[in-house]
Design an enzyme around this catalytic site. Structure first.
Site, PDB file in Angstrom:
ATOM      1  N   HIS A  21       0.832  -1.209   0.000  1.00 37.70           N
ATOM      2  CA  HIS A  21       0.000   0.000   0.000  1.00 37.70           C
ATOM      3  C   HIS A  21       0.869   1.262   0.000  1.00 37.70           C
ATOM      4  CE1 HIS A  21      -3.319   2.680   1.117  1.00 37.70           C
ATOM      5  NE2 HIS A  21      -2.451   3.235   1.946  1.00 37.70           N
ATOM      6  N   GLU A  22       1.828   1.321   0.898  1.00 41.27           N
ATOM      7  CA  GLU A  22       2.699   2.500   0.986  1.00 41.27           C
ATOM      8  C   GLU A  22       3.581   2.636  -0.252  1.00 41.27           C
ATOM      9  OE1 GLU A  22       2.282   4.823   3.164  1.00 41.27           O
ATOM     10  OE2 GLU A  22       0.846   3.666   4.340  1.00 41.27           O
ATOM     11  N   HIS A  25       1.873   4.716  -2.743  1.00 42.17           N
ATOM     12  CA  HIS A  25       2.033   6.153  -2.492  1.00 42.17           C
ATOM     13  C   HIS A  25       3.398   6.636  -2.987  1.00 42.17           C
ATOM     14  CE1 HIS A  25      -1.621   6.555  -0.193  1.00 42.17           C
ATOM     15  NE2 HIS A  25      -1.241   5.639   0.680  1.00 42.17           N
TER      16      HIS A  25
END
Length: 102
Positions: A21-22, A25
């Site tokens: 998920h990160e 980003h």
């Protein structure tokens, strides 16, 4: 013993999911030309970290999340000195709304 193994598996799975998920980003910010200061899996205190191309990558000792620190994301209540300055082109706050939303 089975409970400990299940807990370890859950923490490992959560760490992998948070890392992916990160990483999304991180890739999005870099794609739009933003400076990424930190990419961490886990929360501080840090276990280890290293720098690569201006970004600090690391692993924190509390495996309940992660974070990406992108330049230009400021907390107006705490970081008042940056509010009055014009945003730099590589900062989050200089990007158009559609890029900040992505």
């Amino acid at each position: 013993m089975d409970g400990l193994i299940m807990a370890a598996q859950m923490i490992l799975a959560l760490t992998i999911i948070v890392g992916i998920h990160e990483f999304g980003h991180l890739l999005t910010a870099k794609f739009f030309g933003m400076r990424v200061e930190k990419y961490f899996i886990g929360f501080p205190p840090k276990i280890f970290s290293f720098n690569y191309k201006g970004t600090e990558y690391g692993l924190g000792s509390i495996p309940l999340g992660g974070f990406v620190k992108i330049s230009g994301i400021i907390d107006e209540s705490m970081d008042t000195k940056h509010i009055d300055k014009e945003p730099e082109p590589w900062e989050f706050r200089s990007k158009p709304p559609w890029q900040r939303l992505v």
